[in-house]
Each structure stands twice: as structure tokens, then as C-alpha cells.
Design an enzyme around this catalytic site. Structure first.
Site, PDB file in Angstrom:
ATOM      1  N   ARG A  72      19.186 -27.954-105.180  1.00 21.12           N
ATOM      2  CA  ARG A  72      18.345 -29.025-105.715  1.00 21.12           C
ATOM      3  C   ARG A  72      18.238 -28.734-107.210  1.00 21.12           C
ATOM      4  O   ARG A  72      17.772 -27.666-107.605  1.00 21.12           O
ATOM      5  CB  ARG A  72      16.977 -29.033-105.036  1.00 21.12           C
ATOM      6  CG  ARG A  72      17.088 -29.163-103.495  1.00 21.12           C
ATOM      7  CD  ARG A  72      15.765 -29.472-102.853  1.00 21.12           C
ATOM      8  NE  ARG A  72      15.789 -29.275-101.398  1.00 21.12           N
ATOM      9  CZ  ARG A  72      16.018 -30.233-100.506  1.00 21.12           C
ATOM     10  NH1 ARG A  72      16.272 -31.450-100.902  1.00 21.12           N
ATOM     11  NH2 ARG A  72      15.992 -29.976 -99.210  1.00 21.12           N
ATOM     12  N   GLY A 102      21.603 -36.953 -99.093  1.00 27.60           N
ATOM     13  CA  GLY A 102      20.551 -37.894 -98.684  1.00 27.60           C
ATOM     14  C   GLY A 102      19.899 -38.587 -99.871  1.00 27.60           C
ATOM     15  O   GLY A 102      20.533 -38.796-100.921  1.00 27.60           O
ATOM     16  N   GLY A 104      17.550 -37.911-102.302  1.00 24.35           N
ATOM     17  CA  GLY A 104      17.514 -37.329-103.646  1.00 24.35           C
ATOM     18  C   GLY A 104      18.900 -37.302-104.266  1.00 24.35           C
ATOM     19  O   GLY A 104      19.092 -37.624-105.449  1.00 24.35           O
ATOM     20  N   SER A 105      19.891 -36.955-103.458  1.00 25.54           N
ATOM     21  CA  SER A 105      21.271 -36.861-103.944  1.00 25.54           C
ATOM     22  C   SER A 105      21.795 -38.225-104.377  1.00 25.54           C
ATOM     23  O   SER A 105      22.485 -38.349-105.391  1.00 25.54           O
ATOM     24  CB  SER A 105      22.189 -36.329-102.834  1.00 25.54           C
ATOM     25  OG  SER A 105      21.599 -35.214-102.230  1.00 25.54           O
ATOM     26  N   ASP A 127      17.558 -36.152 -91.553  1.00 27.86           N
ATOM     27  CA  ASP A 127      16.315 -36.924 -91.377  1.00 27.86           C
ATOM     28  C   ASP A 127      16.551 -38.377 -90.956  1.00 27.86           C
ATOM     29  O   ASP A 127      15.642 -39.029 -90.451  1.00 27.86           O
ATOM     30  CB  ASP A 127      15.514 -36.937 -92.682  1.00 27.86           C
ATOM     31  CG  ASP A 127      14.914 -35.576 -93.001  1.00 27.86           C
ATOM     32  OD1 ASP A 127      15.002 -34.679 -92.140  1.00 27.86           O
ATOM     33  OD2 ASP A 127      14.368 -35.414 -94.102  1.00 27.86           O
ATOM     34  N   GLY A 170      11.443 -33.256 -90.733  1.00 20.69           N
ATOM     35  CA  GLY A 170      11.167 -34.651 -91.087  1.00 20.69           C
ATOM     36  C   GLY A 170       9.919 -34.702 -91.949  1.00 20.69           C
ATOM     37  O   GLY A 170       8.821 -34.909 -91.467  1.00 20.69           O
ATOM     38  N   GLU A 187       5.154 -36.023 -73.765  1.00 20.30           N
ATOM     39  CA  GLU A 187       3.923 -36.733 -73.428  1.00 20.30           C
ATOM     40  C   GLU A 187       3.294 -37.346 -74.682  1.00 20.30           C
ATOM     41  O   GLU A 187       2.560 -38.325 -74.599  1.00 20.30           O
ATOM     42  CB  GLU A 187       2.905 -35.770 -72.780  1.00 20.30           C
ATOM     43  CG  GLU A 187       3.061 -35.611 -71.282  1.00 20.30           C
ATOM     44  CD  GLU A 187       4.373 -34.973 -70.875  1.00 20.30           C
ATOM     45  OE1 GLU A 187       4.822 -34.038 -71.567  1.00 20.30           O
ATOM     46  OE2 GLU A 187       4.962 -35.422 -69.868  1.00 20.30           O
ATOM     47  N   LYS A 213       0.162 -34.213 -63.932  1.00 17.32           N
ATOM     48  CA  LYS A 213       1.300 -33.585 -64.632  1.00 17.32           C
ATOM     49  C   LYS A 213       1.118 -32.073 -64.671  1.00 17.32           C
ATOM     50  O   LYS A 213       0.009 -31.582 -64.845  1.00 17.32           O
ATOM     51  CB  LYS A 213       1.390 -34.130 -66.056  1.00 17.32           C
ATOM     52  CG  LYS A 213       1.880 -35.564 -66.097  1.00 17.32           C
ATOM     53  CD  LYS A 213       2.812 -35.787 -67.260  1.00 17.32           C
ATOM     54  CE  LYS A 213       3.416 -37.163 -67.167  1.00 17.32           C
ATOM     55  NZ  LYS A 213       4.462 -37.384 -68.149  1.00 17.32           N
ATOM     56  N   HIS A 215       2.840 -30.115 -66.835  1.00 15.65           N
ATOM     57  CA  HIS A 215       3.012 -29.609 -68.192  1.00 15.65           C
ATOM     58  C   HIS A 215       2.877 -30.759 -69.181  1.00 15.65           C
ATOM     59  O   HIS A 215       2.911 -31.932 -68.790  1.00 15.65           O
ATOM     60  CB  HIS A 215       4.401 -28.980 -68.348  1.00 15.65           C
ATOM     61  CG  HIS A 215       5.483 -29.940 -68.028  1.00 15.65           C
ATOM     62  ND1 HIS A 215       6.335 -29.773 -66.972  1.00 15.65           N
ATOM     63  CD2 HIS A 215       5.832 -31.127 -68.588  1.00 15.65           C
ATOM     64  CE1 HIS A 215       7.178 -30.788 -66.920  1.00 15.65           C
ATOM     65  NE2 HIS A 215       6.886 -31.629 -67.885  1.00 15.65           N
TER      66      HIS A 215
HETATM   67  O1  F6P Z   1      15.895 -33.516 -95.946  1.00 14.29           O
HETATM   68  C1  F6P Z   1      16.311 -32.672 -94.939  1.00 14.29           C
HETATM   69  C2  F6P Z   1      15.267 -31.607 -94.665  1.00 14.29           C
HETATM   70  O2  F6P Z   1      15.793 -30.752 -93.687  1.00 14.29           O
HETATM   71  C3  F6P Z   1      13.886 -32.131 -94.253  1.00 14.29           C
HETATM   72  O3  F6P Z   1      13.797 -32.469 -92.887  1.00 14.29           O
HETATM   73  C4  F6P Z   1      13.010 -30.979 -94.621  1.00 14.29           C
HETATM   74  O4  F6P Z   1      11.694 -31.396 -94.854  1.00 14.29           O
HETATM   75  C5  F6P Z   1      13.655 -30.457 -95.886  1.00 14.29           C
HETATM   76  O5  F6P Z   1      15.017 -30.839 -95.830  1.00 14.29           O
HETATM   77  C6  F6P Z   1      13.540 -28.987 -96.054  1.00 14.29           C
HETATM   78  O6  F6P Z   1      14.057 -28.657 -97.287  1.00 14.29           O
HETATM   79  P1  F6P Z   1      14.431 -27.170 -97.730  1.00 14.29           P
HETATM   80  O7  F6P Z   1      15.631 -26.764 -96.960  1.00 14.29           O
HETATM   81  O8  F6P Z   1      14.687 -27.269 -99.185  1.00 14.29           O
HETATM   82  O9  F6P Z   1      13.255 -26.322 -97.370  1.00 14.29           O
END
Ligand code: F6P
Length: 323
Positions: A72, A102, A104-105, A127, A170, A187, A213, A215
Site C-alpha cells: 500500500r 481492488g 484502492g488499487s 471482499d 470484510g 443462525e 437447536k 448449536h
Molecule cells: O481488502 C481485502 C482485505 O483482506 C480486507 O478484507 C481486510 O479488511 C484488509 O484487506 C486487511 O488488510 P491488511 O492485509 O493490510 O491488514
């Protein structure tokens, strides 16, 4: 155009290597030299790139991660940083760039493209929160890893009167949690898009036990209003009234590692090939993705200002299924 470059950026995703391989081999087939840039935009600014041959991308289609490395890079957000990258590309007479990553890229890809450089993005993030592709590289693998963990937890949860909580990745998007939760028969699913209070989860689990249930499985996205830690604390404090314990597992980066599934390898291969085909056609400033098995091309300008919507109908479906 004689030379192009390829880089991977942001969080890695299983299948990125298959995409690199496809870009390199289809680029070579077009008579180009393909430079592999190390460490994403950071490597691009520092001129860390070399020509990759056919054999350099041999034996990687089944490997997770990215052979090019990823990073990054804050400096790339500045015009000066991007100008450094453009200078490095110009030095090598590189006329096109493929960016595998993704949100940012692709924001970086768009910024470079706005400065007049031909860039094509390839949709890749576990994600699945990138506008312009129904599904992105790495999602299928990450989902299957989360699912395997849920299945394993379910067997041990049944043996005890316990509720298990599993936190999946996520940060801003609940896609992985929602899909893994439905496929794993959870659940309760808690996602960032639908803020939930611990008491709602507790009530739901209580009702599930009352229905007989054995579990309970709760799937929580890391970006949900209450993460695993906060929920464990709540259940600890209310154990007397709830009558059961909560055990938490945070999957974390385990989901991003390992060998890509057949689906991810094929998707990555198709998208990598589509990226070089687009460059050869003079198309750029776009993201290549997929919709219902068809390759799509969406302007990066649209991609970076649009939000991919989660299918809220699936949340309702999960509630109906939890009987
Ligand atoms: O964007 C993909 C992701 O794996 C997200 O699910 C997660 O929040 C983030 O990257 C984690 O980033 P890093 O690997 O920089 O900790």
C-alpha cells in the site's frame, strides 16, 4: 506498443498469480515485452521492474499470494509520486499498464490514467466490493476457506451446548460473511451494512435454542458494528441470563492464503487475457471484470465513484432459512 507492465496492489487475493501469468503470456503472444513490477505502486515509483519471460510465470497458476509482491503506497496518492512512476515507465518505453487489485488499487489506476497513461484494471479482491465486476478474483477461494471453518466449528458446537462465533474478513463489506453464513447454515449473520446490537443476536440465539437447536453459529464481518471481541464480552457479561457460552474464532488472513480454487484460476486467467486484449485494441481507463460469465469493461471513472450493492434479499432469505 512494444512494452507493457503489470503490477498487483493492495491486499493480495488467491488467483492473482494466474492473472499475472495470463497477462505475461498473452502479452508475449502479441509480440510485447511484459515488465513485472514488484511491490505494487511503490515498486513502480522506484523503478523495481523487469521483463518476465514465459518460464518466469511457469508453475505459479496454483499458488496463492502474488509473485510480484504487493504494497500500500501512500506516496502514489500524490501527483509527484505518480509523476515518478510515469518517468520510470517512460524510461523503459512502456506504453500500457495492467493493475490487478481492488478499490484502492483501481483508484490509483484511475489517477494515472487521468494523467494520460493507458491503464487497464483487473478486478481482484476477496471482499467482492468492487463496482464493475459481479465477482472478483479471490472471492471464491476466501469463501470456501470461511465455509470450511464454519463446517468444522459446527461439528464441535453440536457436541456441547455452545454458540460459536466466526469473524471473517470484510472491513466495509459484508459479502463474505453473508455468503459464508448462508452456505454454512448460520443462525445469525452480522454485517457492516446492517448495524446489529448484541442483544439482537442474543435474542435470536435464545429463540434458536428454544426451538431445539443443538448449536448456534454466528458469522460476523470484521467491519460489523460489534466485532468478535465486543460480542464475546457481551455474552460473558450476560451468561447467567442467556444460559450458554460464546466461543469466538477470528479467521483473519487465513482467508487470503492458500491455493486458488478452479473458479478463481479460470476467472483470473480470463481477466488477465482480457486486459491485454483491451490494451491491444487501444482501450484503456477501464476495469475488466465479469457479469454472468461475460467479460465486462467499465470506465475506471465510474468504478471509483460507485458502490457495489449487496443483495439484501439474501439477508431475508437467511432469516427464513433459520428455523
Ligand atoms: O481488502 C481485502 C482485505 O483482506 C480486507 O478484507 C481486510 O479488511 C484488509 O484487506 C486487511 O488488510 P491488511 O492485509 O493490510 O491488514
Amino acid at each position: 506498443m512494444k512494452n507493457i507492465a503489470v503490477l498487483t496492489s493492495g491486499g493480495d487475493a488467491p488467483g492473482m498469480n494466474a492473472a499475472i501469468r495470463a497477462v505475461v503470456r498473452t502479452g508475449i503472444a502479441k509480440g510485447w515485452n511484459v515488465y513485472g513490477v514488484e511491490h505494487g505502486y511503490a515498486g513502480l515509483m522506484n523503478g523495481q521492474m523487469q521483463i518476465l519471460g514465459q518460464r518466469d510465470v511457469g508453475g505459479i497458476v496454483h499458488l496463492g499470494g502474488t509473485i510480484l509482491g504487493s504494497a500500500r503506497a501512500l506516496e502514489f496518492k500524490t501527483v509527484e509520486g505518480r509523476q515518478k512512476a510515469l518517468d520510470e515507465l517512460a524510461k523503459r518505453e512502456i506504453g500500457g499498464l495492467v493493475v490487478i487489485g481492488g478499490n484502492g488499487s483501481q483508484t490509483g489506476a484511475h489517477a494515472l490514467s487521468e494523467m494520460g497513461f493507458p491503464v487497464v484494471g483487473v478486478a481482484s479482491t476477496i471482499d467482492n466490493d468492487l463496482y464493475g465486476s459481479e465477482i472478483t478474483i479471490g472471492v471464491d477461494t476466501a469463501l470456501n476457506i470461511a465455509l470450511e471453518a464454519i463446517d468444522r466449528l459446527k461439528t464441535t458446537a453440536s457436541s456441547h451446548k455452545r454458540a460459536f462465533l466466526i469473524e471473517v474478513m470484510g472491513r466495509d463489506c459484508g459479502y463474505l460473511a453473508l455468503m459464508a453464513g448462508i452456505a454454512g447454515g448460520a443462525e445469525y449473520i452480522s454485517i457492516p451494512e446492517v448495524p446489529t446490537e448484541p442483544v439482537d443476536i442474543a435474542n435470536e440465539l435464545h429463540a434458536a435454542y428454544a426451538r431445539g437447536k443443538k448449536h448456534s453459529i454466528i458469522v460476523v464481518a470484521e467491519g460489523a458494528k460489534y466485532d468478535a471481541e465486543a460480542l464475546v464480552q457481551y455474552f460473558k457479561e450476560h451468561k447467567a441470563t442467556l444460559g450458554f457460552e460464546l466461543r469466538a474464532t477470528t479467521l483473519g488472513h487465513v482467508q487470503r492464503g492458500g491455493s486458488p480454487t478452479a473458479f478463481d484460476r479460470l476467472l483470473a486467467t480470463r481477466l488477465g487475457a482480457a486486459a491485454t486484449a483491451a490494451l491491444a485494441n487501444g482501450e484503456h481507463g477501464i476495469l475488466v471484470g465479469t457479469n454472468q460469465s461475460t467479460i465486462t469493461k467499465t470506465p475506471l471513472a465510474t468504478v471509483i465513484v460507485s458502490k457495489k450493492k449487496l443483495d439484501f434479499g439474501l439477508i431475508e432469505l437467511q432469516k427464513e432459512l433459520d428455523r
